[in-house]
Write an enzyme that holds these catalytic residues in place. Structure first.
Site, PDB file in Angstrom:
ATOM      1  N   HIS A 111       2.891  10.912   1.055  1.00  0.00           N
ATOM      2  CA  HIS A 111       3.795  10.316   2.047  1.00  0.00           C
ATOM      3  C   HIS A 111       5.276  10.419   1.660  1.00  0.00           C
ATOM      4  O   HIS A 111       6.120  10.659   2.508  1.00  0.00           O
ATOM      5  CB  HIS A 111       3.446   8.835   2.257  1.00  0.00           C
ATOM      6  N   HIS A 161       0.850  -1.192   0.000  1.00  0.00           N
ATOM      7  CA  HIS A 161       0.000   0.000   0.000  1.00  0.00           C
ATOM      8  C   HIS A 161       0.887   1.243   0.000  1.00  0.00           C
ATOM      9  O   HIS A 161       0.738   2.115  -0.837  1.00  0.00           O
ATOM     10  CB  HIS A 161      -0.933  -0.012   1.215  1.00  0.00           C
ATOM     11  N   GLU A 203       0.702   8.226  -3.386  1.00  0.00           N
ATOM     12  CA  GLU A 203       1.571   7.811  -2.278  1.00  0.00           C
ATOM     13  C   GLU A 203       2.799   8.710  -2.190  1.00  0.00           C
ATOM     14  O   GLU A 203       3.239   9.070  -1.100  1.00  0.00           O
ATOM     15  CB  GLU A 203       1.979   6.340  -2.430  1.00  0.00           C
TER      16      GLU A 203
END
Length: 201
Positions: A70, A17, A66
């Protein structure tokens, strides 16, 4: 969504993920995702970090999300300070953790019968020496079992495995990051029987 997004052949193994820093102080929102920076990683990315929610025309959407949410924060660590390092290191950690074979070795495999969550936790802790965070879809109405949705491993800044403990006052980086259908994933309950399906219906 799978048929709409030509995902004919969903993976039957655990995929990635993301790689999330817990405390996100400095994120560079202007540092945009550029797929050419990870072109050497693409075959591994497609295999281990697939985007099953977007059609093939836009299969990089998940990675872009992502990175921008992040990766740009994780880049404060030298070992993650480029797109190639961030995605490459996540792939490396995935191979190192090797969750697929660990679960099989522990005799935990997709099944139509239920598991006890405590047994799954104990097997993982025995194997890794640390406690991961297991997240589930709660039981649907009229059902008694929760369904495993995600297994989160925690690392130190040196990228060594550590116990996943949410410290008081520390926000959970996972919150509302992944919805499966309309359901939110949440930390699995020890008291519900647990379903580990081979295919998500």
């Amino acid at each position: 969504q799978m048929s709409a997004n030509d995902c004919q052949d969903p993976p039957d193994y655990w995929t990635i993920h993301g790689l999330w820093p817990d405390k996100t102080e400095e994120c560079n929102k202007t540092w945009h995702f550029n797929v050419t920076e990870i072109k050497d990683l693409l075959s591994d990315m497609r295999h281990y970090w697939p985007d099953v929610l977007h059609s093939s025309l836009n299969r990089t959407h998940f990675w872009k999300h992502e990175w921008e949410k992040h990766g740009t924060c994780a880049a404060t660590l030298q070992v993650l300070n480029s797109q190639k390092k961030y995605f490459g290191k996540a792939l490396e950690l995935y191979q190192h953790v090797d969750l697929n074979s660990c679960l099989l070795k522990a005799g935990i495999k997709p099944s139509s019968s239920y598991y006890q969550m405590t047994a799954i936790k104990e097997a993982l802790t025995r194997f890794y020496g640390v406690t991961p965070k297991i997240q589930c879809l709660p039981p649907e109405e009229g059902e008694k079992a929760q369904t495993i949705g995600q297994i989160e491993f925690c690392f130190t800044k040196e990228l060594q495995l550590r116990n996943c403990t949410t410290l008081k006052g520390e926000s959970d980086p996972m919150q509302a990051d992944l919805k499966l259908g309309t359901e939110e994933l949440s930390v699995c309950s020890d008291s519900f029987p647990t379903y580990y399906p081979s295919k998500v219906q």
